[in-house]
Design an enzyme around this catalytic site. Structure first.
Site, PDB file in Angstrom:
ATOM      1  N   LYS A 118       0.826  -1.209   0.000  1.00  0.00           N
ATOM      2  CA  LYS A 118       0.000   0.000   0.000  1.00  0.00           C
ATOM      3  C   LYS A 118       0.865   1.267   0.000  1.00  0.00           C
ATOM      4  O   LYS A 118       0.475   2.283  -0.570  1.00  0.00           O
ATOM      5  CB  LYS A 118      -0.937  -0.002   1.203  1.00  0.00           C
ATOM      6  CG  LYS A 118      -2.074  -1.018   1.070  1.00  0.00           C
ATOM      7  CD  LYS A 118      -3.151  -0.779   2.112  1.00  0.00           C
ATOM      8  CE  LYS A 118      -4.095  -1.957   2.248  1.00  0.00           C
ATOM      9  NZ  LYS A 118      -4.895  -2.234   1.044  1.00  0.00           N
ATOM     10  N   LYS A 160      -3.390   1.232   8.418  1.00  0.00           N
ATOM     11  CA  LYS A 160      -3.515   0.106   7.474  1.00  0.00           C
ATOM     12  C   LYS A 160      -2.198  -0.641   7.381  1.00  0.00           C
ATOM     13  O   LYS A 160      -1.147  -0.022   7.236  1.00  0.00           O
ATOM     14  CB  LYS A 160      -3.834   0.613   6.066  1.00  0.00           C
ATOM     15  CG  LYS A 160      -5.217   1.158   5.855  1.00  0.00           C
ATOM     16  CD  LYS A 160      -5.399   1.452   4.359  1.00  0.00           C
ATOM     17  CE  LYS A 160      -6.773   2.038   4.078  1.00  0.00           C
ATOM     18  NZ  LYS A 160      -6.924   2.373   2.650  1.00  0.00           N
ATOM     19  N   GLY A 167      -9.762  -6.272   3.184  1.00  0.00           N
ATOM     20  CA  GLY A 167     -10.419  -5.693   4.356  1.00  0.00           C
ATOM     21  C   GLY A 167      -9.725  -6.058   5.661  1.00  0.00           C
ATOM     22  O   GLY A 167     -10.162  -5.653   6.740  1.00  0.00           O
ATOM     23  N   HIS A 210     -17.353   3.898  -1.640  1.00  0.00           N
ATOM     24  CA  HIS A 210     -16.350   3.148  -2.385  1.00  0.00           C
ATOM     25  C   HIS A 210     -16.801   3.115  -3.849  1.00  0.00           C
ATOM     26  O   HIS A 210     -17.780   2.468  -4.192  1.00  0.00           O
ATOM     27  CB  HIS A 210     -16.233   1.730  -1.805  1.00  0.00           C
ATOM     28  CG  HIS A 210     -15.312   0.836  -2.582  1.00  0.00           C
ATOM     29  ND1 HIS A 210     -14.195   0.261  -2.033  1.00  0.00           N
ATOM     30  CD2 HIS A 210     -15.357   0.420  -3.867  1.00  0.00           C
ATOM     31  CE1 HIS A 210     -13.594  -0.466  -2.966  1.00  0.00           C
ATOM     32  NE2 HIS A 210     -14.280  -0.386  -4.090  1.00  0.00           N
ATOM     33  N   GLU A 277      -9.588   1.450  -7.253  1.00  0.00           N
ATOM     34  CA  GLU A 277     -10.567   1.760  -6.215  1.00  0.00           C
ATOM     35  C   GLU A 277     -10.341   3.160  -5.661  1.00  0.00           C
ATOM     36  O   GLU A 277      -9.206   3.544  -5.376  1.00  0.00           O
ATOM     37  CB  GLU A 277     -10.457   0.749  -5.065  1.00  0.00           C
ATOM     38  CG  GLU A 277     -10.764  -0.671  -5.480  1.00  0.00           C
ATOM     39  CD  GLU A 277     -10.815  -1.642  -4.293  1.00  0.00           C
ATOM     40  OE1 GLU A 277     -11.408  -2.712  -4.458  1.00  0.00           O
ATOM     41  OE2 GLU A 277     -10.269  -1.313  -3.210  1.00  0.00           O
ATOM     42  N   ARG A 295      -6.346  -7.732 -11.056  1.00  0.00           N
ATOM     43  CA  ARG A 295      -6.968  -9.011 -11.456  1.00  0.00           C
ATOM     44  C   ARG A 295      -8.387  -8.710 -11.928  1.00  0.00           C
ATOM     45  O   ARG A 295      -8.847  -7.584 -11.836  1.00  0.00           O
ATOM     46  CB  ARG A 295      -7.039  -9.928 -10.247  1.00  0.00           C
ATOM     47  CG  ARG A 295      -7.721  -9.228  -9.081  1.00  0.00           C
ATOM     48  CD  ARG A 295      -8.008 -10.127  -7.921  1.00  0.00           C
ATOM     49  NE  ARG A 295      -8.107  -9.407  -6.666  1.00  0.00           N
ATOM     50  CZ  ARG A 295      -9.172  -8.770  -6.218  1.00  0.00           C
ATOM     51  NH1 ARG A 295     -10.263  -8.731  -6.948  1.00  0.00           N
ATOM     52  NH2 ARG A 295      -9.169  -8.148  -5.066  1.00  0.00           N
TER      53      ARG A 295
HETATM   54  P1  ADP Z   1      -8.131  -3.757   1.252  1.00  0.00           P
HETATM   55  O1  ADP Z   1      -6.852  -3.796   0.508  1.00  0.00           O
HETATM   56  O2  ADP Z   1      -8.051  -4.522   2.534  1.00  0.00           O
HETATM   57  O3  ADP Z   1      -9.322  -4.097   0.422  1.00  0.00           O
HETATM   58  P2  ADP Z   1      -8.743  -0.918   0.931  1.00  0.00           P
HETATM   59  O4  ADP Z   1      -7.719   0.110   1.090  1.00  0.00           O
HETATM   60  O5  ADP Z   1      -9.177  -1.252  -0.452  1.00  0.00           O
HETATM   61  O6  ADP Z   1      -8.299  -2.245   1.721  1.00  0.00           O
HETATM   62  O7  ADP Z   1     -10.043  -0.506   1.752  1.00  0.00           O
HETATM   63  C1  ADP Z   1     -11.147  -1.367   1.927  1.00  0.00           C
HETATM   64  C2  ADP Z   1     -12.337  -0.570   2.414  1.00  0.00           C
HETATM   65  O8  ADP Z   1     -12.024   0.129   3.609  1.00  0.00           O
HETATM   66  C3  ADP Z   1     -12.806   0.506   1.469  1.00  0.00           C
HETATM   67  O9  ADP Z   1     -13.710  -0.013   0.528  1.00  0.00           O
HETATM   68  C4  ADP Z   1     -13.463   1.502   2.396  1.00  0.00           C
HETATM   69  O10 ADP Z   1     -14.756   1.049   2.746  1.00  0.00           O
HETATM   70  C5  ADP Z   1     -12.616   1.424   3.644  1.00  0.00           C
HETATM   71  N1  ADP Z   1     -11.551   2.446   3.683  1.00  0.00           N
HETATM   72  C6  ADP Z   1     -10.303   2.332   3.188  1.00  0.00           C
HETATM   73  N2  ADP Z   1      -9.598   3.461   3.399  1.00  0.00           N
HETATM   74  C7  ADP Z   1     -10.405   4.306   4.032  1.00  0.00           C
HETATM   75  C8  ADP Z   1     -10.254   5.652   4.557  1.00  0.00           C
HETATM   76  N3  ADP Z   1      -9.130   6.322   4.449  1.00  0.00           N
HETATM   77  N4  ADP Z   1     -11.315   6.208   5.181  1.00  0.00           N
HETATM   78  C9  ADP Z   1     -12.476   5.525   5.317  1.00  0.00           C
HETATM   79  N5  ADP Z   1     -12.671   4.280   4.868  1.00  0.00           N
HETATM   80  C10 ADP Z   1     -11.657   3.671   4.240  1.00  0.00           C
END
Ligand code: ADP
Length: 658
Positions: A118, A160, A167, A210, A277, A295
């Site tokens: 990330k 994160k 998730g 999202h 995303e 993917r």
């Molecule tokens: P993963 O790689 O685990 O899928 P993501 O970064 O894609 O993680 O985030 C997954 C979900 O988490 C997003 O769809 C959103 O709902 C929530 N999310 C991610 N980043 C943020 C943020 N900065 N603020 C609020 N919600 C977030």
């Protein structure tokens, strides 16, 4: 350009079936690999070639690179399609395919690698002017610095795991107090889950949507976006409903976000299907890059439905080295599509997955409906894999007409034998805010009463109880007719009310009924219901209750009745043991009364030699006569049954010795 003539699908379930379909359409030989648990799965049958590769645990089959590569070589596969999950975003695997001269159907290894972390991903996007969530993604990972950065960003923040995904590995921190501890805990969790404790910190977007863009690239430097999907309806940061177009989308915003998505693709020299995303801040209207999934996405059918494209075909063509056959201006959405994911999970228990056998899976024949599934009746949901049962996709002219159709499908879909989120999905579709497009990623948590969804109204339970009782009655009646053991007409002077006891979780319900002159009268609680049985077979009942006809789909498994009807949804009820087995059952050579009954006639004497199948005792119960027969040859040792007496269920009638 290298033509692909055969593809090994390094995946299972619905996505394997999906890829096989396009292979067939293109005249490409499909090669499935399968684990122990999937031996009888539909995708294995559908493929042109199917190869067993190992135990059910993914590490011993779908994640075992050696086995997959060896199988590809053995079967002469030109290419491997990884589906999603498993090896789809594994850089090492892509590189191995390259080395072995097998085409990996996905983007180049560098693109996957760049998105695997990330922090790397975010830094690359910043370089290419793709907006990212304000935060920290540096290499200094000391708790002191991370704490300082979190305070600088301002609370709430989201921690994160750099290596996280799906998730997992995210933690919201609402205030400065305790931030150090939270960082330490997040690092520990990340280390144990992903073997790496690097974190990034982001401003937490408290009302975010999202929204993701499908992207496509080829090996000639072209990249386009294929419109957006709105995926804010999530539980545990995981999507359950996706739709396109997004209800908040307009041409200006689409142009801006689409351009950012294409920028992201170009930054990666992206050369296959991917998804960019974004999180869209409902309050400010700003959007930020979250990640690129390198993917094919679970929810790709939504995009296929609105664009008419076959994304799997496009993936195969790009992997062959063909240039994209369409340009950005060719991409036009038509109508609206929505996908819901039917899962074997318990809404009332924090969406925990459940395992078991799907006794029955049927869906209505509706135009514009697409079902992607690897399930058929009798399929098992095992502990080894994702508990997704099916993706249900509807395409229609407008959002509201498609929603109406999806509700219809969800009401009429029959999935019995296992707890599913079917009612939960329908509940969302019926929600006014959802219908108005007013939702963010917290919709499920903040707007729904999950316990209430699991509750059924008293009327629903009553109807399910009546249907189950009728089903049981009809089954007994069928047996009786087949055996022709009892003279017909026995019911005409039938005045005593019969009953069944059911249980809904903790709650008990008594269903009483009388059958007279072809009609039933049911008594449940204080209510009386005139009922006619209009039609019945082994898996359904058509009944007229109080003048209205209803169709019920019924599956029985052990003591459980699964009753489904479009009005009551899916109701599971347990029939309480009517005739609990008594101790006497265990007497060797003992024959017991199977139900409370009257002894009509004893057909044998002590010391008689009998043959298997000979009648021993005639009993009568509920005005039905039954003959207890010898299960094997033997000699009657002792008789306890006396003619004319009434006995309890389990009463020992007689004993035999071999
Ligand atoms: P993963 O790689 O685990 O899928 P993501 O970064 O894609 O993680 O985030 C997954 C979900 O988490 C997003 O769809 C959103 O709902 C929530 N999310 C991610 N980043 C943020 C943020 N900065 N603020 C609020 N919600 C977030």
């Amino acid at each position: 350009m290298k033509q692909i003539n055969s593809i090994l699908i390094a995946n299972r379930g619905e996505i394997a079936s999906r890829v096989i379909r396009t292979c067939r359409k293109m005249g490409i030989k499909s090669i499935a690999v399968f684990s122990e648990a999937d031996r009888n799965a539909p995708f294995v049958e559908q493929a042109d070639v199917a190869v067993f590769i190992g135990e059910s645990t993914p590490a011993q089959s779908y994640l075992d690179q050696d086995k997959i590569i060896a199988t590809a070589k053995k079967t002469g596969a030109d290419a491997i399609h990884p589906g999603y999950g498993f090896l789809s975003e594994n850089v090492g695997f892509t590189q191995r395919c390259d080395k072995e001269g097998i085409i990996f159907i996905g983007p180049n290894a560098n693109a996957i690698d760049a998105m695997g972390s990330k922090s790397k991903a975010k830094n690359l996007m910043i370089q290419h002017k793709v907006p990212v969530v304000p935060g920290y993604q540096g290499s200094d990972q000391s708790v002191e610095l991370l704490t300082k950065e979190a305070i600088k960003i301002g609370f709430p923040v989201l921690l994160k795991a750099t290596a996280g995904g799906g998730g997992k590995g995210m933690r919201i921190v609402h205030e400065a107090k305790g931030i150090e501890k939270a960082i330490q805990a997040a690092k520990r969790e990340s280390m144990s889950a992903f073997g790496d404790d690097e974190l990034i910190i982001e401003k937490y977007i408290s009302s975010g949507r999202h929204i993701e863009f499908q992207i496509f690239g080829d090996q000639h430097g072209n990249a386009i976006h294929v419109l957006e999907r709105e995926c804010s309806i999530q539980r545990r940061y995981q999507k359950v409903i996706e739709e396109s177009p997004s209800p908040i989308m307009n041409e200006t915003l689409r142009a801006k976000m689409g351009a950012a998505a294409v920028n992201a693709a170009k930054a990666l020299s992206y050369d296959n299907a991917g998804t960019v995303e974004f999180i869209y801040d409902d309050k400010s209207g700003d959007f930020y890059f979250l990640e690129v999934n390198t993917r094919l996405q679970v929810e790709h059918p939504v995009t296929e439905e609105v664009t008419g494209l076959d994304l799997v075909q496009m993936q195969i063509e790009s992997a062959q080295g063909l240039p994209l056959s369409i340009s950005q201006s060719d991409i036009k959405g038509s109508g609206y599509a929505i996908e819901v994911r039917l899962y074997a999970e318990d809404t009332a228990n924090d969406f925990l997955p459940v395992t078991g056998t799907i006794q029955r899976f049927e869906y209505p024949d509706v135009e514009g409906l697409r079902v992607e599934t690897a399930i058929r009746s009798e399929s098992k949901i095992s502990i080894f894999y994702d508990p997704m049962i099916a993706k249900i996709i509807v395409h229609d002219a407008t959002r509201s007409s498609a929603h109406r159709k999806m509700q219809y499908v969800l009401r009429n879909l029959v999935c019995q034998g296992i707890t599913t989120n079917q009612d939960f999905l329908l509940h969302i579709l019926e929600n006014k805010d959802f219908q108005a497009g007013l939702y963010d990623t917290h919709f499920i948590k903040n707007k729904l009463d999950l316990n209430a969804i699991a509750q059924k109204s008293e009327e629903s339970k009553t109807f399910a109880g009546i249907a189950a009782t009728l089903h049981g009655w009809n089954q007994r009646e069928q047996k009786r007719t087949i055996l022709k053991a009892i003279p017909s007409g026995w019911r005409n002077n039938f005045n005593d009310a019969q009953f069944e006891d059911f249980q809904f979780g903790e709650q008990e319900m008594k269903v009483q009924y009388r059958f007279n002159k072809g009609s039933f009268e049911f008594y449940v609680g204080e209510q009386t219901y005139p009922v006619k049985l209009v039609g019945a077979d082994d898996t359904s009942i058509r009944a007229e209750i109080d003048g209205m006809q209803y169709q019920f789909n019924i599956t029985k498994n052990g003591n459980n009745y699964y009753v489904h009807n479009e009005n009551i949804g899916s109701v599971t009820l347990a029939q309480k043991e009517r005739f609990p087995m008594k101790e006497a059952e265990k007497v060797a050579g003992g024959y017991n009364a199977p139900m409370p009954s009257q002894i009509i006639k004893v057909l044998v004497k002590e010391g008689d030699a009998v043959k298997s199948g000979d009648g021993l005792v005639i009993i009568s119960s509920m005005k039905m006569e039954n003959t207890i027969e010898a299960a094997e040859d033997g000699v009657v040792e002792e008789i306890y049954a006396t003619e004319g007496s009434n006995v309890e269920a389990g009463f020992l009638l007689l004993k035999m010795k071999a």
